[in-house]
Motif scaffolding. Structure first.
Motif, PDB file in Angstrom:
ATOM      1  N   VAL A 120     -23.325  12.360  -3.180  1.00  0.00           N
ATOM      2  CA  VAL A 120     -22.050  12.486  -3.893  1.00  0.00           C
ATOM      3  C   VAL A 120     -22.153  13.646  -4.877  1.00  0.00           C
ATOM      4  O   VAL A 120     -23.031  13.647  -5.742  1.00  0.00           O
ATOM      5  N   SER A 121     -21.268  14.616  -4.759  1.00  0.00           N
ATOM      6  CA  SER A 121     -21.282  15.760  -5.676  1.00  0.00           C
ATOM      7  C   SER A 121     -20.202  15.605  -6.732  1.00  0.00           C
ATOM      8  O   SER A 121     -19.156  14.993  -6.497  1.00  0.00           O
ATOM      9  N   PHE A 122     -20.466  16.197  -7.910  1.00  0.00           N
ATOM     10  CA  PHE A 122     -19.572  16.091  -9.066  1.00  0.00           C
ATOM     11  C   PHE A 122     -19.393  17.468  -9.691  1.00  0.00           C
ATOM     12  O   PHE A 122     -20.243  18.351  -9.525  1.00  0.00           O
ATOM     13  N   PRO A 123     -18.312  17.652 -10.457  1.00  0.00           N
ATOM     14  CA  PRO A 123     -18.104  18.959 -11.103  1.00  0.00           C
ATOM     15  C   PRO A 123     -19.072  19.241 -12.242  1.00  0.00           C
ATOM     16  O   PRO A 123     -19.380  20.404 -12.514  1.00  0.00           O
ATOM     17  N   THR A 124     -19.572  18.194 -12.931  1.00  0.00           N
ATOM     18  CA  THR A 124     -20.486  18.420 -14.057  1.00  0.00           C
ATOM     19  C   THR A 124     -21.652  17.440 -14.001  1.00  0.00           C
ATOM     20  O   THR A 124     -21.568  16.372 -13.378  1.00  0.00           O
ATOM     21  N   ILE A 125     -22.702  17.804 -14.696  1.00  0.00           N
ATOM     22  CA  ILE A 125     -23.881  16.940 -14.763  1.00  0.00           C
ATOM     23  C   ILE A 125     -23.571  15.672 -15.551  1.00  0.00           C
ATOM     24  O   ILE A 125     -24.130  14.604 -15.282  1.00  0.00           O
ATOM     25  N   ARG A 126     -22.673  15.759 -16.512  1.00  0.00           N
ATOM     26  CA  ARG A 126     -22.301  14.562 -17.282  1.00  0.00           C
ATOM     27  C   ARG A 126     -21.579  13.540 -16.402  1.00  0.00           C
ATOM     28  O   ARG A 126     -21.774  12.335 -16.557  1.00  0.00           O
ATOM     29  N   SER A 140     -27.718   3.930 -21.787  1.00  0.00           N
ATOM     30  CA  SER A 140     -26.464   4.318 -22.453  1.00  0.00           C
ATOM     31  C   SER A 140     -26.513   5.736 -22.994  1.00  0.00           C
ATOM     32  O   SER A 140     -25.474   6.354 -23.240  1.00  0.00           O
ATOM     33  N   ARG A 141     -27.729   6.279 -23.173  1.00  0.00           N
ATOM     34  CA  ARG A 141     -27.863   7.635 -23.726  1.00  0.00           C
ATOM     35  C   ARG A 141     -28.046   8.697 -22.654  1.00  0.00           C
ATOM     36  O   ARG A 141     -28.163   9.884 -22.962  1.00  0.00           O
ATOM     37  N   LEU A 142     -28.075   8.280 -21.387  1.00  0.00           N
ATOM     38  CA  LEU A 142     -28.290   9.240 -20.305  1.00  0.00           C
ATOM     39  C   LEU A 142     -27.278  10.381 -20.284  1.00  0.00           C
ATOM     40  O   LEU A 142     -27.681  11.556 -20.208  1.00  0.00           O
ATOM     41  N   PRO A 143     -25.982  10.108 -20.333  1.00  0.00           N
ATOM     42  CA  PRO A 143     -25.033  11.228 -20.272  1.00  0.00           C
ATOM     43  C   PRO A 143     -25.254  12.249 -21.377  1.00  0.00           C
ATOM     44  O   PRO A 143     -25.152  13.468 -21.146  1.00  0.00           O
ATOM     45  N   ASP A 144     -25.564  11.768 -22.590  1.00  0.00           N
ATOM     46  CA  ASP A 144     -25.739  12.681 -23.730  1.00  0.00           C
ATOM     47  C   ASP A 144     -26.950  13.585 -23.551  1.00  0.00           C
ATOM     48  O   ASP A 144     -26.852  14.813 -23.656  1.00  0.00           O
ATOM     49  N   ILE A 145     -28.100  12.972 -23.264  1.00  0.00           N
ATOM     50  CA  ILE A 145     -29.327  13.780 -23.223  1.00  0.00           C
ATOM     51  C   ILE A 145     -29.339  14.707 -22.012  1.00  0.00           C
ATOM     52  O   ILE A 145     -29.802  15.853 -22.105  1.00  0.00           O
ATOM     53  N   ILE A 146     -28.800  14.263 -20.902  1.00  0.00           N
ATOM     54  CA  ILE A 146     -28.797  15.120 -19.715  1.00  0.00           C
ATOM     55  C   ILE A 146     -27.851  16.298 -19.905  1.00  0.00           C
ATOM     56  O   ILE A 146     -28.172  17.437 -19.541  1.00  0.00           O
ATOM     57  N   GLU A 147     -26.712  16.066 -20.510  1.00  0.00           N
ATOM     58  CA  GLU A 147     -25.756  17.161 -20.744  1.00  0.00           C
ATOM     59  C   GLU A 147     -26.354  18.208 -21.686  1.00  0.00           C
ATOM     60  O   GLU A 147     -26.285  19.418 -21.408  1.00  0.00           O
ATOM     61  N   ILE A 148     -26.955  17.763 -22.781  1.00  0.00           N
ATOM     62  CA  ILE A 148     -27.540  18.709 -23.740  1.00  0.00           C
ATOM     63  C   ILE A 148     -28.709  19.457 -23.115  1.00  0.00           C
ATOM     64  O   ILE A 148     -28.849  20.677 -23.249  1.00  0.00           O
TER      65      ILE A 148
END
Length: 570
Positions: free
Chosen positions: A330-336, A455-463
């Motif tokens: 599954v592909s997405f537009p952003t890593i977040r 719960s912190r995955l989106p934050d740390i991966i985006e940064i």
């Protein structure tokens, strides 16, 4: 052939054991002198008091033991005991902070000679290429500045016992070695010593099909193990890099792509046969899956990186091979968007066997490496593996598809057949190797990992993704996002100090960020040499001191894989 120099570490062609460090005279004599002086002084005073007491009571009975005299002597004995215990404690604490004494070059030669006489001439190698292969790793983020003195190749637990006894006798460090694919210099030899390579101990010893467990030696690879037992309808589900072997997997408490469903190595080890530093053999448990008998020594040794004992056998749980398995991409537009989907899927309890994240850089690597039969979208992507009954798999796929759409999924594709599914998943498993195959001369790959609460995955991966992109070099994010663990891989020019410094800052900023989010500096690679400072930040000096105490109790001379996880100094 000249030895390589990496990241400021020069690797000597000729490695010798550290010279013995003599115990300072002030510590060797201190406690004895205090005890003898105080004993002599107090004895004279006590004799005088007893003599006086005896004279005053001579009219009654010169040889009787009055209550006063008994009490006095009891107090005197207790005082001596307290004095001895107190100064013995001071002496022991003082000696604990003294650096270990390791074998001299001459002693190392004696070890090699004795082991060859006991176990055979071919058991111990001092070939220069062999030493380099066991002391330096192109996978590691750093390497020690020396090589082991020799390599031992045992064939049985009894051979390992002999190796340990002789090395213990001369105080020669011992470093266990299995697959050699570690990323934090876990098998390096910063103090020289004897590397124990288990290449000859790579067998399945017992299969208990009805009990769903297997007994293996440390140098069997997990892929070889599964190939050998597939006729039983069972498999071993912990699946890190393709070259990983059971000994190293135990040592680092590794995981792999199946972790979201099956957990990590600690969840699949029933018991271990371990040789201690002095040659004693210990079995941590028997074979039942459940026990509350005594300390959990199995759990203590899993993840200890060979610093507490040398694993020679492991009894592992097995799981039934699922009825059906399907692979989806599954592909997405952003890593977040990827990370948010993963977090929500876990929170909803949707059953998946594997859930891996690969950013656009890694998808480009897969396309460039070829081998999957088609070209994939160069976008942040989640790889799913669904397994179970046909009905269960279909239900999980539908739930995941709907969740992905809600998070702006661009495509949702499935492998068309078993071969394509195998090729696609192999591409994910081979991603680091594919990346290294694209290296130019003089470049290296720095691969590291962290873990955070989901719960912190989106934050740390985006940064982290933004900081990696800002480096302006070949850098990517991938990993086992289903259990909060992800990796970064960065290709950089080792001959460019400025570029290396920028890479190092990004790596350790990512580690510190994970710690700020109540995460861990390493999800599955272990501490080794590379993350000792980060471990100290993560758990604190008090916890490190407890680890040191455990280490000293099992390995008082600091012979087992010294220099890893933490240092002897307090």
């Amino acid at each position: 052939m000249r030895a390589p120099t990496l990241r400021g570490f020069s690797t000597p062609r000729m490695a010798l054991c550290h010279p013995r460090i003599p115990l300072p005279t002030r510590w060797a004599n201190r406690s004895t002198g205090i005890r003898s002086n105080s004993s002599s002084r107090e004895t004279k005073e006590q004799q005088h008091q007893l003599s006086s007491g005896s004279s005053s009571n001579s009219s009654n009975n010169s040889t009787s033991w009055s209550p006063a005299r008994t009490l006095l002597i009891s107090a005197f004995a207790a005082g001596l005991g307290y004095t001895y215990a107190y100064y013995n404690k001071i002496s022991n604490n003082s000696q604990a902070s003294v650096k270990p004494q390791y074998a001299s070059a001459k002693d190392c030669e004696k070890v090699i000679t004795e082991l060859r006489a006991k176990l055979g001439e071919d058991t111990v190698s001092t070939d220069e290429d062999d030493l380099e292969r066991h002391g330096y790793s192109e996978w590691s983020s750093l390497n020690a500045d020396r090589l082991p003195v020799a390599i031992a190749y045992p064939q049985t637990t009894e051979d390992v016992v002999e190796i340990a006894k002789v090395c213990h006798k001369y105080r020669m460090p011992m470093i266990p070695f299995s697959g050699g694919s570690s990323l934090e210099a876990n098998f390096s030899a910063p103090y020289g010593g004897m590397t124990i390579d288990f290449a000859m101990m790579n067998k399945v010893l017992e299969i208990h099909e009805n009990d769903m467990d297997v007994v293996v030696q440390p140098s069997i690879g997990w892929m070889d193990l599964n190939e050998q037992i597939k006729e039983t309808g069972l498999f071993f589900p912990v699946d890190p890099g393709p070259s990983a072997m059971i000994g190293g997997m135990v040592g680092t408490n590794c995981s792999g792509t199946n972790a979201v469903r099956y957990g990590t190595m600690k969840d699949w080890v029933i018991n271990l046969t371990v040789v201690l530093a002095d040659g004693r053999v210990m079995k941590t448990r028997r074979r039942p899956r459940k026990t509350s008998a005594g300390y959990n020594l199995t759990g203590l040794l899993v993840g200890s990186e060979g610093t507490l004992g040398i694993v020679t056998e492991a009894t592992l749980k097995l799981a039934p091979i699922p009825e059906e398995t399907r692979v989806g991409v599954v592909s997405f537009p952003t890593i977040r968007d990827c990370a948010s989907t993963a977090m929500q899927l876990i929170r909803k309890g949707i059953q998946v066997q594997c859930m891996e994240i690969l950013d656009d850089v890694q998808m480009d690597v897969i396309n460039r490496a070829g081998g999957t039969g088609r070209t994939w979208s160069v976008s942040p992507t989640l790889f799913f593996k669904f397994s179970g009954t046909s009905a269960g798999v279909e239900d999980s796929i539908n739930l995941t598809r709907n969740l992905a759409k809600d998070n702006r999924a661009e495509t949702f594709q499935f492998a068309q057949d078993e071969k394509e599914a195998h090729d696609l998943w192999s591409a994910r498993k081979q991603s680091l190797w594919s990346m290294m195959a694209l290296r130019k001369e003089g470049s290296e790959v720095w691969s590291t990992d962290v873990a955070v609460p989901i719960s912190r995955l989106p934050d740390i991966i985006e940064i982290s993704k933004k900081e990696l992109d800002d480096l302006g070099i070949f850098a990517s994010i991938l990993g086992h996002i289903g259990d909060g663990n992800f990796h970064s891989s960065i290709m950089y020019d080792r001959n460019d100090p400025e570029e290396k410094a920028r890479v190092e800052k990004v790596v350790y900023d990512m580690v510190d960020r994970a710690l700020e989010m109540e995460g861990s500096c390493t999800g599955e690679h272990g501490v080794g040499l590379g993350k000792k400072d980060s471990l100290r930040k993560e758990v604190g000096e008090g916890t490190i001191d407890v680890m040191r105490s455990l280490k000293r109790s099992l390995d008082p001379h600091w012979l087992l894989n010294p220099g890893k996880i933490f240092d002897v100094e307090e």
